[in-house]
Structures are given as C-alpha cells and as structure tokens.
Design a protein around this motif. Structure first.
Motif, PDB file in Angstrom:
ATOM      1  N   UNK A 134      -3.234 -35.595   9.320  1.00 30.11           N
ATOM      2  CA  UNK A 134      -2.060 -34.731   9.315  1.00 30.11           C
ATOM      3  C   UNK A 134      -1.028 -35.171   8.277  1.00 30.11           C
ATOM      4  N   UNK A 135      -1.071 -36.447   7.857  1.00 27.04           N
ATOM      5  CA  UNK A 135      -0.028 -36.954   6.965  1.00 27.04           C
ATOM      6  C   UNK A 135      -0.380 -36.845   5.489  1.00 27.04           C
ATOM      7  N   UNK A 136      -1.639 -36.593   5.166  1.00 23.10           N
ATOM      8  CA  UNK A 136      -2.033 -36.609   3.766  1.00 23.10           C
ATOM      9  C   UNK A 136      -1.302 -35.547   2.952  1.00 23.10           C
ATOM     10  N   UNK A 137      -0.995 -34.418   3.560  1.00 23.14           N
ATOM     11  CA  UNK A 137      -0.291 -33.355   2.853  1.00 23.14           C
ATOM     12  C   UNK A 137       1.175 -33.721   2.619  1.00 23.14           C
ATOM     13  N   UNK A 138       1.729 -34.586   3.461  1.00 23.95           N
ATOM     14  CA  UNK A 138       3.157 -34.903   3.400  1.00 23.95           C
ATOM     15  C   UNK A 138       3.442 -36.082   2.492  1.00 23.95           C
ATOM     16  N   UNK A 139       2.768 -37.210   2.714  1.00 26.75           N
ATOM     17  CA  UNK A 139       3.055 -38.405   1.915  1.00 26.75           C
ATOM     18  C   UNK A 139       1.861 -38.890   1.100  1.00 26.75           C
ATOM     19  N   UNK A 140       0.686 -38.318   1.292  1.00 26.23           N
ATOM     20  CA  UNK A 140      -0.465 -38.691   0.493  1.00 26.23           C
ATOM     21  C   UNK A 140      -1.198 -39.912   1.027  1.00 26.23           C
ATOM     22  N   UNK A 141      -2.435 -40.085   0.562  1.00 25.31           N
ATOM     23  CA  UNK A 141      -3.298 -41.149   1.073  1.00 25.31           C
ATOM     24  C   UNK A 141      -2.756 -42.544   0.777  1.00 25.31           C
ATOM     25  N   UNK A 142      -2.072 -42.708  -0.349  1.00 24.24           N
ATOM     26  CA  UNK A 142      -1.601 -44.039  -0.728  1.00 24.24           C
ATOM     27  C   UNK A 142      -0.339 -44.465   0.008  1.00 24.24           C
ATOM     28  N   UNK A 143       0.344 -43.526   0.657  1.00 27.03           N
ATOM     29  CA  UNK A 143       1.622 -43.851   1.290  1.00 27.03           C
ATOM     30  C   UNK A 143       1.621 -43.644   2.806  1.00 27.03           C
ATOM     31  N   UNK A 144       0.489 -43.247   3.362  1.00 27.75           N
ATOM     32  CA  UNK A 144       0.432 -42.989   4.802  1.00 27.75           C
ATOM     33  C   UNK A 144       0.745 -44.260   5.594  1.00 27.75           C
ATOM     34  N   UNK A 145       0.156 -45.374   5.179  1.00 27.39           N
ATOM     35  CA  UNK A 145       0.367 -46.624   5.909  1.00 27.39           C
ATOM     36  C   UNK A 145       1.833 -47.031   5.879  1.00 27.39           C
ATOM     37  N   UNK A 146       2.516 -46.724   4.771  1.00 26.37           N
ATOM     38  CA  UNK A 146       3.951 -47.037   4.687  1.00 26.37           C
ATOM     39  C   UNK A 146       4.726 -46.303   5.771  1.00 26.37           C
ATOM     40  N   UNK A 147       4.372 -45.051   6.042  1.00 29.80           N
ATOM     41  CA  UNK A 147       5.061 -44.283   7.080  1.00 29.80           C
ATOM     42  C   UNK A 147       4.700 -44.752   8.483  1.00 29.80           C
ATOM     43  N   UNK A 148       3.598 -45.471   8.610  1.00 25.39           N
ATOM     44  CA  UNK A 148       3.254 -46.077   9.895  1.00 25.39           C
ATOM     45  C   UNK A 148       4.015 -47.383  10.096  1.00 25.39           C
ATOM     46  N   UNK A 149       4.071 -48.203   9.050  1.00 29.25           N
ATOM     47  CA  UNK A 149       4.584 -49.559   9.188  1.00 29.25           C
ATOM     48  C   UNK A 149       6.104 -49.644   9.081  1.00 29.25           C
ATOM     49  N   UNK A 150       6.682 -48.998   8.059  1.00 25.31           N
ATOM     50  CA  UNK A 150       8.105 -49.227   7.770  1.00 25.31           C
ATOM     51  C   UNK A 150       9.024 -48.741   8.892  1.00 25.31           C
ATOM     52  N   UNK A 151       8.878 -47.510   9.412  1.00 29.06           N
ATOM     53  CA  UNK A 151       9.751 -47.118  10.527  1.00 29.06           C
ATOM     54  C   UNK A 151       9.594 -48.015  11.745  1.00 29.06           C
ATOM     55  N   UNK A 152       8.357 -48.413  12.057  1.00 29.64           N
ATOM     56  CA  UNK A 152       8.135 -49.293  13.207  1.00 29.64           C
ATOM     57  C   UNK A 152       8.770 -50.658  12.965  1.00 29.64           C
ATOM     58  N   UNK A 153       8.635 -51.183  11.748  1.00 32.85           N
ATOM     59  CA  UNK A 153       9.235 -52.475  11.428  1.00 32.85           C
ATOM     60  C   UNK A 153      10.758 -52.401  11.474  1.00 32.85           C
ATOM     61  N   UNK A 154      11.307 -51.282  11.025  1.00 34.98           N
ATOM     62  CA  UNK A 154      12.763 -51.104  11.072  1.00 34.98           C
ATOM     63  C   UNK A 154      13.260 -51.024  12.508  1.00 34.98           C
TER      64      UNK A 154
END
Length: 277
Positions: free
Chosen positions: A198-218
């Motif tokens: 579902x996220x590939x259209x929004x942030x792309x394959x190279x940035x999906x993990x960033x959207x998983x990790x950074x908000x959770x880490x914050x």
C-alpha cells in the motif's frame, strides 16, 4: 461577458481538479500512516529494519512482474513482498548470518526488478515513481487499495496485539503462556507485506522502511505504554505525510522524500524533549 463566463468556468474546474487530487494525496498519506505507525513499533522493538528493507526492495520485482503479466500493481507487489518475507523467515532458522542474507536478498531483488523492467516491451515505466513514490498521482482506485490494506493491517495487529506484544518482549514468557511465536512472526510478515504494497505508491520502495521506523522511533521517547507509542507513531506519520505534501507543493520538491524529511525533522525535535521516567 460570454468570454468572462468561460474563463471563470475554466478556473473553477481547474480549482476543483486541484482540490480533488490534493484530497486524494492527503488521504493516501493518512492511510499509509495509519498502517505504518503500529507496525513500525514492532519493527523497532524487534529490530527488523533489515527485514523490512529486504521486503520493500522486493516490491520493485513485484512491479516488474505485475506489468509483465498485466495484473494490478498492488497485487504483484503484495505477492512478491510476501514471498520475500517468507523466504527471509525460512532462512532465519538455518544458522545463516542474517545481516548478510538480508543484504543479499534485498539488493538482489531490487536489481532483478530493475533489470526485469528493462525487458518490458511497449510499456512505459516511470521507475522514479516506484522507487520514491508518486503520491500526487494517486487515483480513486489506488485509494481503495491503500485504505483497504491499511485497515486490514490495523485489524490484524489489533486482533493479535496482546500475543504479538508478549512474544516481542519475552519469547520464553510467550511459550509459557501457550503463544506460538512462529505464528506471531507470520502475522508480522503478512502485515509488513501489506504495508509495502500500500505504501509503494506514496513513498516508494526505497523509502517505505523510513516511514515504518522514523515515526515509531520518534514516538518511543515520550510514550509511556506500547499502545501510546503506537498511537503517537500514527500521529507523527500523519503529520509527516501532510507536512511533506505541503512542502512538496510549496517548494516543488519530490513528495515521497519530502514526507520522510518531515518525519526526520519531527524525530530530531523529539530528541530534545525530556524522556519518560
């Protein structure tokens, strides 16, 4: 007078179209934030960043296969991401060095996907949109897949929340409580594959993990409970999506990287806040 009416009508239609695609983009970003926030907490707790990277990079191979066989991009991405996640889970029990294995699988899948796209005949593919996202091009059907997948992930995590949390914090306690830790890993595997799709259209394959990790880490620092961290991660992701979309429109920057950049700024801001006692 007639010319003025025609010009006014065109301006009105233009504004309506602008509002329409902005609304779709905002809803897409919120849908991804809703799914990525709680799942990202488990990725952080379990230190699954490399696992997520291997799964997300496989999405490009899924895109290539979907285009080759004329199936929906979301379906192709989901199937390949799930197969990659299952492969990684299977290899985890064979004594292989996981960081090396994940690195090989992640970059091999990305390379085969990019090579596969080059063999497609008569198909125009904007690889940048799949690598870094193209949230401004989200259609109504895309929104249906994004929100359907996001709600499925949320329902799955809510259903297994207690068991997932116990097996994450203490596997021995989970075994003593009759919890099948292998099944819970499979639940996370399925949820991760859904988020990638579902996220590939929004942030792309190279940035999906960033959207998983950074908000959770914050969200980790200010949160007092796992549930609070999951909710705050969703909020951070939502603010990042809307803020990145605004930055993209205001400064003509790529939307996907702008969303991640805003998320990183929020994380940096959270670092200066007092940590929970």
């Amino acid at each position: 007078m007639t010319i003025a009416i025609m010009i006014t009508a065109k301006i009105t239609r233009g504004r309506a179209m602008l509002d329409d695609f902005l609304t779709r983009a905002a809803l897409a970003g919120l849908g991804v934030a809703l799914a990525a926030g709680p799942l990202g907490c488990f990725v952080v707790w379990r230190r699954m960043a490399y696992f997520g990277e291997a799964t997300s990079h496989a999405a490009i191979l899924g895109v290539a296969l979907a285009l080759a066989f004329s199936v929906n991009i979301f379906v192709g991405t989901l199937v390949v991401a799930l197969l990659m996640a299952l492969t990684v889970s299977a290899l985890a029990g064979r004594g292989l060095a996981m960081d090396t294995t994940l690195g090989v699988l992640a970059h091999a899948a990305l390379a085969f996907g990019l090579v596969g796209v080059s063999f497609l005949q008569g198909v125009r593919v904007d690889l940048t949109a799949y690598l870094f996202g193209d949230i401004l091009a989200v259609s109504r059907s895309d929104l249906g897949f994004i929100w359907g997948g996001a709600l499925a992930v949320l329902a799955l995590l809510a259903w297994r929340w207690s068991a997932l949390l116990t097996s994450t914090l203490n596997e021995e306690l989970a075994h003593a409580s009759g919890i099948d830790t292998g099944r819970e890993r499979m639940v996370l595997t399925l949820a991760l594959a859904l988020v990638v799709a579902v996220a590939i259209k929004v942030v792309g394959a190279l940035l999906i993990v960033a959207m998983l990790i950074i908000p959770a880490a914050a969200a980790r620092g200010p949160s007092r409970t796992p549930e609070g961290m999951a909710v705050l991660a969703v909020v951070v992701g939502a603010v990042s999506a809307l803020g990145g979309l605004w930055a993209s429109l205001s400064y003509d920057t790529p939307a996907g990287p702008s969303i991640v950049a805003v998320s990183a700024l929020i994380f940096a801001g959270m670092l200066v806040l007092p940590r929970r006692s």
